[in-house]
Design a protein around this motif. Structure first.
Motif, PDB file in Angstrom:
ATOM      1  N   ALA A 188       0.534  -1.301  -0.245  1.00 51.78           N
ATOM      2  CA  ALA A 188       0.165  -0.047  -0.128  1.00 51.78           C
ATOM      3  C   ALA A 188       0.593   1.552  -0.148  1.00 51.78           C
ATOM      4  CB  ALA A 188      -1.174  -0.079   1.593  1.00 51.78           C
ATOM      5  N   ASP A 189       0.363   2.432  -0.797  1.00 51.34           N
ATOM      6  CA  ASP A 189       0.831   3.855  -0.380  1.00 51.34           C
ATOM      7  C   ASP A 189       0.418   4.393   0.454  1.00 51.34           C
ATOM      8  OD1 ASP A 189      -1.040   4.880  -1.507  1.00 51.34           O
ATOM      9  OD2 ASP A 189      -1.123   4.905  -3.584  1.00 51.34           O
ATOM     10  N   GLN A 190       1.505   5.546   1.491  1.00 53.81           N
ATOM     11  CA  GLN A 190       0.987   5.829   2.046  1.00 53.81           C
ATOM     12  C   GLN A 190      -0.532   6.498   2.488  1.00 53.81           C
ATOM     13  OE1 GLN A 190       4.040   5.862   4.698  1.00 53.81           O
ATOM     14  NE2 GLN A 190       2.367   6.602   5.412  1.00 53.81           N
ATOM     15  N   ALA A 191      -0.903   7.103   1.048  1.00 50.98           N
ATOM     16  CA  ALA A 191      -2.414   7.616   1.801  1.00 50.98           C
ATOM     17  C   ALA A 191      -3.728   6.343   1.795  1.00 50.98           C
ATOM     18  CB  ALA A 191      -2.751   7.812   0.048  1.00 50.98           C
ATOM     19  N   SER A 192      -2.909   5.605   0.959  1.00 53.86           N
ATOM     20  CA  SER A 192      -3.691   4.288   1.599  1.00 53.86           C
ATOM     21  C   SER A 192      -3.646   2.964   2.810  1.00 53.86           C
ATOM     22  CB  SER A 192      -4.396   3.090   0.612  1.00 53.86           C
ATOM     23  OG  SER A 192      -2.863   2.501  -0.127  1.00 53.86           O
ATOM     24  N   LEU A 193      -2.974   3.538   3.284  1.00 52.03           N
ATOM     25  CA  LEU A 193      -1.820   2.596   4.446  1.00 52.03           C
ATOM     26  C   LEU A 193      -2.893   2.465   5.932  1.00 52.03           C
ATOM     27  CD1 LEU A 193       1.168   1.690   4.681  1.00 52.03           C
ATOM     28  CD2 LEU A 193       1.668   3.696   6.257  1.00 52.03           C
ATOM     29  N   ASP A 194      -3.875   3.273   6.356  1.00 49.90           N
ATOM     30  CA  ASP A 194      -4.979   2.782   7.269  1.00 49.90           C
ATOM     31  C   ASP A 194      -5.653   2.005   7.178  1.00 49.90           C
ATOM     32  OD1 ASP A 194      -3.416   4.773   8.774  1.00 49.90           O
ATOM     33  OD2 ASP A 194      -4.610   6.408   8.300  1.00 49.90           O
ATOM     34  N   ILE A 195      -5.981   1.564   5.626  1.00 48.80           N
ATOM     35  CA  ILE A 195      -7.266   0.887   5.171  1.00 48.80           C
ATOM     36  C   ILE A 195      -7.019  -0.411   5.350  1.00 48.80           C
ATOM     37  CG2 ILE A 195      -8.308   0.270   2.974  1.00 48.80           C
ATOM     38  CD1 ILE A 195      -8.089   3.229   2.434  1.00 48.80           C
ATOM     39  N   HIS A 196      -5.227  -0.663   5.116  1.00 46.20           N
ATOM     40  CA  HIS A 196      -5.116  -1.755   5.321  1.00 46.20           C
ATOM     41  C   HIS A 196      -4.297  -2.534   6.863  1.00 46.20           C
ATOM     42  CE1 HIS A 196      -5.224  -2.579   0.889  1.00 46.20           C
ATOM     43  NE2 HIS A 196      -5.129  -1.476   0.634  1.00 46.20           N
ATOM     44  N   SER A 197      -4.744  -1.628   7.397  1.00 43.68           N
ATOM     45  CA  SER A 197      -2.760  -1.230   8.381  1.00 43.68           C
ATOM     46  C   SER A 197      -3.534  -2.421   9.836  1.00 43.68           C
ATOM     47  CB  SER A 197      -2.831   0.012   9.382  1.00 43.68           C
ATOM     48  OG  SER A 197      -3.902   0.484  10.173  1.00 43.68           O
ATOM     49  N   ARG A 198      -5.181  -2.941   9.830  1.00 41.04           N
ATOM     50  CA  ARG A 198      -5.845  -3.470  10.850  1.00 41.04           C
ATOM     51  C   ARG A 198      -6.564  -4.698  10.100  1.00 41.04           C
ATOM     52  NH1 ARG A 198      -5.969  -3.851  16.257  1.00 41.04           N
ATOM     53  NH2 ARG A 198      -7.236  -4.752  16.990  1.00 41.04           N
ATOM     54  N   VAL A 199      -6.566  -6.100   9.699  1.00 40.90           N
ATOM     55  CA  VAL A 199      -7.855  -6.820   8.758  1.00 40.90           C
ATOM     56  C   VAL A 199      -8.133  -7.536  10.250  1.00 40.90           C
ATOM     57  CG1 VAL A 199      -8.392  -8.298   7.336  1.00 40.90           C
ATOM     58  CG2 VAL A 199      -6.736  -5.967   6.657  1.00 40.90           C
ATOM     59  N   GLU A 200      -9.366  -7.902  10.329  1.00 43.03           N
ATOM     60  CA  GLU A 200      -9.672  -8.615  11.536  1.00 43.03           C
ATOM     61  C   GLU A 200     -10.484  -9.985  10.408  1.00 43.03           C
ATOM     62  OE1 GLU A 200     -12.561  -9.380  15.420  1.00 43.03           O
ATOM     63  OE2 GLU A 200     -12.124  -7.345  15.281  1.00 43.03           O
ATOM     64  N   LEU A 201      -9.766 -11.312  11.110  1.00 45.23           N
ATOM     65  CA  LEU A 201     -10.262 -12.468  10.016  1.00 45.23           C
ATOM     66  C   LEU A 201     -11.321 -13.231  10.890  1.00 45.23           C
ATOM     67  CD1 LEU A 201      -7.405 -12.795   7.943  1.00 45.23           C
ATOM     68  CD2 LEU A 201      -9.300 -12.132   7.477  1.00 45.23           C
ATOM     69  N   GLU A 202     -12.136 -13.828  10.456  1.00 50.00           N
ATOM     70  CA  GLU A 202     -12.900 -14.956  11.668  1.00 50.00           C
ATOM     71  C   GLU A 202     -12.313 -16.395  11.097  1.00 50.00           C
ATOM     72  OE1 GLU A 202     -17.163 -14.708  10.789  1.00 50.00           O
ATOM     73  OE2 GLU A 202     -17.370 -12.862  10.967  1.00 50.00           O
ATOM     74  N   THR A 203     -12.604 -17.026  12.667  1.00 50.65           N
ATOM     75  CA  THR A 203     -12.440 -18.437  12.673  1.00 50.65           C
ATOM     76  C   THR A 203     -13.403 -18.823  12.630  1.00 50.65           C
ATOM     77  OG1 THR A 203     -12.150 -18.386  14.965  1.00 50.65           O
ATOM     78  CG2 THR A 203     -10.101 -18.152  14.067  1.00 50.65           C
ATOM     79  N   ARG A 204     -13.423 -20.304  11.892  1.00 46.76           N
ATOM     80  CA  ARG A 204     -14.945 -21.004  12.477  1.00 46.76           C
ATOM     81  C   ARG A 204     -14.573 -22.754  12.343  1.00 46.76           C
ATOM     82  NH1 ARG A 204     -16.375 -23.429   6.284  1.00 46.76           N
ATOM     83  NH2 ARG A 204     -14.294 -22.797   5.199  1.00 46.76           N
ATOM     84  N   LEU A 205     -15.458 -23.564  12.791  1.00 45.02           N
ATOM     85  CA  LEU A 205     -15.577 -25.049  13.385  1.00 45.02           C
ATOM     86  C   LEU A 205     -15.663 -25.283  12.714  1.00 45.02           C
ATOM     87  CD1 LEU A 205     -14.875 -26.885  15.911  1.00 45.02           C
ATOM     88  CD2 LEU A 205     -17.213 -26.688  16.152  1.00 45.02           C
ATOM     89  N   ILE A 206     -14.970 -26.647  11.551  1.00 45.36           N
ATOM     90  CA  ILE A 206     -15.029 -27.264  10.512  1.00 45.36           C
ATOM     91  C   ILE A 206     -15.461 -28.726  11.350  1.00 45.36           C
ATOM     92  CG2 ILE A 206     -13.707 -28.219   8.634  1.00 45.36           C
ATOM     93  CD1 ILE A 206     -14.350 -26.147   8.068  1.00 45.36           C
ATOM     94  N   VAL A 207     -16.418 -29.284  11.134  1.00 49.68           N
ATOM     95  CA  VAL A 207     -16.612 -30.345  11.962  1.00 49.68           C
ATOM     96  C   VAL A 207     -16.943 -31.788  10.696  1.00 49.68           C
ATOM     97  CG1 VAL A 207     -19.045 -32.034  12.851  1.00 49.68           C
ATOM     98  CG2 VAL A 207     -18.379 -29.642  13.266  1.00 49.68           C
TER      99      VAL A 207
END
Length: 345
Positions: free
Chosen positions: A315-334
């Motif tokens: 990312a360039d400096q202008a869009s850095l904040d957009i990519h700086s924190r990404v929360e992903l989900e876990t899921r149970l595989i039965v």
């Protein structure tokens, strides 16, 4: 007559050369053709460039383009393919841009991690990917002082100033506890990773224990064994648990590696999974589907995590904040390693 801006630029490169103890021509080569200068000298010059905040022709982009286009990945281990999917995700996004990835392992040693970070900085990397939010304060200080872009993965840092692409390990442990409680299991055990200096292992364990307690299971009754992520250690741990606690009907393992070993340990004891013991892993490694029985496990979006980390470094400096924190989900595989609680035979 040269402009004031050009004159200031000339004086700047002269000062860089003076402080680095080299010629102006060598500084110019580092800024334009870094591969033509020895690594040690190049690192020394770039350090002075950063200290003086010198940017040739007033262009920060020019300085950045003169660097290595190299991203470092430091993981706790390269055994058992635990971090392979994240590595693949990183490479899939970096390679088309001409950036390269170099990786190393620390053996879950935070002092060694500091040394690896310092080594990568000396090699002139543009960024460093770390695993987890537990690091020596000296490591983070070094990265910040040297202005090296970095991010953590496999966890969500409580420090909002630290970029992270990860998931809540406590939530992953909670998924396992809720599922076993739904199946009627009350006599539980955990084979956790070593929790010291490992926020992922401790988060999974605490998430499991807290949720089990909320589901009416006495926390103190849950048998907990910590073990390195190793098939053989998982095999030994489950034998120790079941020989001493014959009422246990379900086990949560902090990784699929430990669970794979535990499945073999149950077989050694003449116990059937899931008829006698239900088993849940963590990671959803490729091997989980092919174990016998197939392993119920908490899926970690490792490849996507790698891709998101790469997006941050690209990312360039202008869009850095957009990519700086990404929360992903876990899921149970039965799969087939879990079943409703039954009396032990």
């Amino acid at each position: 007559m040269a402009s004031d801006k050009t004159a200031r630029g000339d004086r700047g490169i002269i000062e860089v050369a003076k402080r680095a103890g080299c010629s102006i021509a060598t500084v110019s080569r580092v800024l334009n053709r870094p591969e033509s200068v020895a690594v040690d000298l190049r690192g020394r010059i770039l350090q002075v460039v950063e200290e003086l905040d010198y940017v040739p022709n007033g262009s920060a982009r020019a300085l950045r383009s003169s660097r290595s286009r190299l991203i470092g990945l430091i993981v706790p281990t390269l055994d058992a393919a635990i971090f392979t999917r994240m590595l693949e995700g990183l490479e899939s996004r970096l390679a088309p841009t001409g950036a390269s990835l170099v990786h190393s392992a620390t053996g879950y040693d935070l002092d060694r991690e500091f040394k690896e970070v310092r080594n990568l900085i000396e090699k002139g990397v543009d960024g460093i990917v770390l695993v987890g939010s537990c690091h020596r304060k000296e490591t983070l200080k070094l990265l910040r002082d040297r202005k090296v872009r970095f991010a953590v993965t496999y966890a969500l840092s409580e420090d909002i100033s630290i970029p992270c692409m990860g998931f809540d390990n406590r939530t992953g442990g909670a998924l396992a506890a809720n599922y076993l409680a739904d199946l009627g299991h009350k006599n539980l055990a955990v084979i956790a990773g070593i929790t010291r200096d490992n926020d992922r292992a401790s988060g999974r364990l605490e998430g499991f224990l807290d949720t089990a307690e909320r589901r009416g299971i006495d926390r103190s009754s849950i048998v907990v064994v910590e073990s390195p992520y190793d098939f053989g250690r998982g095999r030994a741990a489950v034998k120790m648990i079941l020989k001493q606690n014959k009422n246990v009907t379900a086990i949560f393992c902090g990784s699929d590696v430990l669970a794979g070993g535990a499945l073999r340990g149950c077989k050694d004891l003449g116990l059937s999974v899931p008829q006698d013991i239900s088993m849940i892993g963590f990671d959803n490694l490729d091997i989980a589907e092919y174990l016998s029985p197939g392993l119920t496990t908490v899926d970690v979006p490792a490849r996507v995590m790698g891709e998101q980390a790469a997006n941050y470094f690209l990312a360039d400096q202008a869009s850095l904040d957009i990519h700086s924190r990404v929360e992903l989900e876990t899921r149970l595989i039965v799969r087939d390693s879990t079943a409703p609680a039954r009396g032990r035979q």
